[in-house]
Design a protein around this motif. Structure first.
Motif, PDB file in Angstrom:
ATOM      1  N   LEU A   1      24.141 139.211 -40.431  1.00  0.00           N
ATOM      2  CA  LEU A   1      22.721 139.584 -40.320  1.00  0.00           C
ATOM      3  C   LEU A   1      22.566 140.970 -39.695  1.00  0.00           C
ATOM      4  O   LEU A   1      21.733 141.773 -40.136  1.00  0.00           O
ATOM      5  CB  LEU A   1      21.958 138.552 -39.496  1.00  0.00           C
TER       6      LEU A   1
ATOM      7  N   ALA B   1      20.930 144.345 -41.265  1.00  0.00           N
ATOM      8  CA  ALA B   1      19.917 145.154 -40.594  1.00  0.00           C
ATOM      9  C   ALA B   1      20.260 146.635 -40.672  1.00  0.00           C
ATOM     10  O   ALA B   1      19.384 147.479 -40.901  1.00  0.00           O
ATOM     11  CB  ALA B   1      19.778 144.716 -39.137  1.00  0.00           C
TER      12      ALA B   1
ATOM     13  N   VAL C   1      19.537 147.816 -44.384  1.00  0.00           N
ATOM     14  CA  VAL C   1      18.170 147.897 -44.904  1.00  0.00           C
ATOM     15  C   VAL C   1      17.381 149.063 -44.333  1.00  0.00           C
ATOM     16  O   VAL C   1      16.350 149.432 -44.878  1.00  0.00           O
ATOM     17  CB  VAL C   1      17.364 146.590 -44.689  1.00  0.00           C
TER      18      VAL C   1
ATOM     19  N   SER D   1      10.378 146.391 -40.489  1.00  0.00           N
ATOM     20  CA  SER D   1      10.272 145.021 -39.977  1.00  0.00           C
ATOM     21  C   SER D   1      11.470 144.164 -40.387  1.00  0.00           C
ATOM     22  O   SER D   1      11.921 143.312 -39.612  1.00  0.00           O
ATOM     23  CB  SER D   1       8.967 144.378 -40.439  1.00  0.00           C
ATOM     24  N   ALA D   2      12.023 144.392 -41.578  1.00  0.00           N
ATOM     25  CA  ALA D   2      13.195 143.615 -42.006  1.00  0.00           C
ATOM     26  C   ALA D   2      14.380 143.888 -41.090  1.00  0.00           C
ATOM     27  O   ALA D   2      15.105 142.968 -40.706  1.00  0.00           O
ATOM     28  CB  ALA D   2      13.561 143.954 -43.453  1.00  0.00           C
ATOM     29  N   GLU D   3      14.562 145.141 -40.704  1.00  0.00           N
ATOM     30  CA  GLU D   3      15.647 145.491 -39.797  1.00  0.00           C
ATOM     31  C   GLU D   3      15.482 144.789 -38.453  1.00  0.00           C
ATOM     32  O   GLU D   3      16.429 144.234 -37.903  1.00  0.00           O
ATOM     33  CB  GLU D   3      15.700 146.997 -39.569  1.00  0.00           C
TER      34      GLU D   3
ATOM     35  N   VAL E   1      13.806 142.019 -37.729  1.00  0.00           N
ATOM     36  CA  VAL E   1      13.996 140.570 -37.853  1.00  0.00           C
ATOM     37  C   VAL E   1      15.476 140.236 -37.996  1.00  0.00           C
ATOM     38  O   VAL E   1      15.994 139.339 -37.319  1.00  0.00           O
ATOM     39  CB  VAL E   1      13.175 140.001 -39.036  1.00  0.00           C
ATOM     40  N   LEU E   2      16.178 140.961 -38.852  1.00  0.00           N
ATOM     41  CA  LEU E   2      17.612 140.712 -39.046  1.00  0.00           C
ATOM     42  C   LEU E   2      18.406 140.975 -37.771  1.00  0.00           C
ATOM     43  O   LEU E   2      19.309 140.206 -37.428  1.00  0.00           O
ATOM     44  CB  LEU E   2      18.152 141.574 -40.193  1.00  0.00           C
TER      45      LEU E   2
END
Length: 123
Positions: A87, A91, A94, A98-100, A102-103
Protein backbone atom coordinates in the motif's frame (compact mmCIF):
# COMPACT_ATOMS: atom_id res chain seq x y z
CA UNK A 1 19.26 -17.07 17.40
CA UNK A 2 21.37 -15.63 20.13
CA UNK A 3 19.95 -13.34 22.78
CA UNK A 4 21.84 -10.39 21.27
CA UNK A 5 20.21 -10.92 17.87
CA UNK A 6 16.78 -11.31 19.45
CA UNK A 7 17.28 -8.07 21.36
CA UNK A 8 18.39 -6.30 18.18
CA UNK A 9 15.36 -7.57 16.28
CA UNK A 10 13.06 -6.39 19.09
CA UNK A 11 14.68 -2.93 19.04
CA UNK A 12 14.29 -2.78 15.26
CA UNK A 13 10.63 -3.81 15.57
CA UNK A 14 10.09 -0.95 18.02
CA UNK A 15 11.95 1.37 15.63
CA UNK A 16 9.60 0.17 12.86
CA UNK A 17 6.58 1.14 14.96
CA UNK A 18 8.12 4.56 15.66
CA UNK A 19 8.99 5.02 11.98
CA UNK A 20 5.41 4.14 11.00
CA UNK A 21 4.09 6.62 13.55
CA UNK A 22 6.36 9.36 12.24
CA UNK A 23 5.18 8.64 8.71
CA UNK A 24 1.58 8.86 9.85
CA UNK A 25 2.22 12.18 11.62
CA UNK A 26 4.03 13.50 8.54
CA UNK A 27 1.10 12.54 6.33
CA UNK A 28 -1.57 14.01 8.58
CA UNK A 29 0.45 17.16 9.31
CA UNK A 30 1.10 17.58 5.60
CA UNK A 31 -2.58 17.32 4.79
CA UNK A 32 -3.47 19.81 7.50
CA UNK A 33 -0.70 22.35 6.90
CA UNK A 34 -0.90 22.30 3.13
CA UNK A 35 -4.64 21.74 2.71
CA UNK A 36 -5.99 23.94 5.48
CA UNK A 37 -3.30 26.54 6.00
CA UNK A 38 -1.50 26.47 2.64
CA UNK A 39 1.92 26.16 4.33
CA UNK A 40 4.94 23.94 3.80
CA UNK A 41 4.00 22.35 0.49
CA UNK A 42 7.53 22.40 -0.88
CA UNK A 43 8.99 20.53 2.09
CA UNK A 44 6.15 18.34 3.33
CA UNK A 45 5.09 17.15 -0.11
CA UNK A 46 8.57 16.52 -1.48
CA UNK A 47 8.41 13.11 -3.23
CA UNK A 48 11.92 12.18 -2.05
CA UNK A 49 10.68 12.08 1.57
CA UNK A 50 8.17 9.39 0.59
CA UNK A 51 10.70 7.36 -1.37
CA UNK A 52 13.23 7.48 1.49
CA UNK A 53 10.50 6.53 3.98
CA UNK A 54 9.49 3.58 1.83
CA UNK A 55 13.09 2.39 1.54
CA UNK A 56 13.53 2.63 5.33
CA UNK A 57 10.26 0.77 5.86
CA UNK A 58 11.33 -1.97 3.44
CA UNK A 59 14.73 -2.41 5.10
CA UNK A 60 13.42 -2.40 8.67
CA UNK A 61 10.37 -4.51 7.77
CA UNK A 62 12.34 -7.14 5.88
CA UNK A 63 14.98 -7.42 8.56
CA UNK A 64 12.59 -7.65 11.50
CA UNK A 65 9.30 -9.04 10.26
CA UNK A 66 10.93 -11.39 7.76
CA UNK A 67 13.49 -12.71 10.22
CA UNK A 68 10.81 -12.94 12.89
CA UNK A 69 8.62 -15.06 10.64
CA UNK A 70 11.56 -17.37 9.95
CA UNK A 71 12.25 -17.67 13.67
CA UNK A 72 8.77 -18.09 15.13
CA UNK A 73 7.08 -19.53 12.04
CA UNK A 74 4.01 -17.26 12.16
CA UNK A 75 3.16 -15.80 8.78
CA UNK A 76 0.55 -13.27 9.94
CA UNK A 77 3.11 -10.49 10.60
CA UNK A 78 4.65 -11.12 7.20
CA UNK A 79 1.28 -11.00 5.42
CA UNK A 80 0.12 -7.85 7.25
CA UNK A 81 3.47 -6.12 6.84
CA UNK A 82 3.80 -7.07 3.18
CA UNK A 83 0.32 -5.75 2.45
CA UNK A 84 1.14 -2.52 4.29
CA UNK A 85 4.36 -2.07 2.35
CA UNK A 86 2.51 -2.71 -0.92
CA UNK A 87 0.00 0.00 0.00
CA UNK A 88 2.87 2.37 0.79
CA UNK A 89 4.45 1.60 -2.59
CA UNK A 90 1.10 2.30 -4.24
CA UNK A 91 1.00 5.65 -2.45
CA UNK A 92 4.41 6.59 -3.86
CA UNK A 93 3.31 5.57 -7.35
CA UNK A 94 -0.02 7.45 -7.44
CA UNK A 95 1.50 10.81 -6.56
CA UNK A 96 0.08 13.50 -4.33
CA UNK A 97 -3.59 13.67 -3.52
CA UNK A 98 -6.25 11.98 -1.47
CA UNK A 99 -5.43 8.50 -2.84
CA UNK A 100 -1.83 8.89 -1.70
CA UNK A 101 -2.91 9.94 1.77
CA UNK A 102 -5.35 7.06 2.16
CA UNK A 103 -2.87 4.47 0.88
CA UNK A 104 -0.07 5.82 3.07
CA UNK A 105 -2.19 5.92 6.22
CA UNK A 106 -3.54 2.41 5.65
CA UNK A 107 -0.05 1.14 4.80
CA UNK A 108 1.76 2.57 7.82
CA UNK A 109 -0.97 1.37 10.17
CA UNK A 110 -0.63 -2.14 8.76
CA UNK A 111 3.17 -2.10 8.95
CA UNK A 112 3.08 -0.85 12.55
CA UNK A 113 0.55 -3.58 13.38
CA UNK A 114 2.80 -6.19 11.79
CA UNK A 115 5.71 -5.05 13.95
CA UNK A 116 3.57 -5.28 17.09
CA UNK A 117 2.31 -8.76 16.13
CA UNK A 118 5.90 -9.78 15.36
CA UNK A 119 7.10 -8.57 18.76
CA UNK A 120 4.34 -10.50 20.52
CA UNK A 121 5.02 -13.70 18.55
CA UNK A 122 8.76 -13.45 19.06
CA UNK A 123 8.70 -13.84 22.83
Amino acid sequence: MTQALLALRARLDRFGVVLSGLCLIHCLAGLFLVGVLGLGGGVLLDPSIHRIGLILALVVGASTIGLGALRHGHLLPLAVGGTGLALMLGAVLVGHGSAEAVLTIMGVLMVASAHVINMRRGC
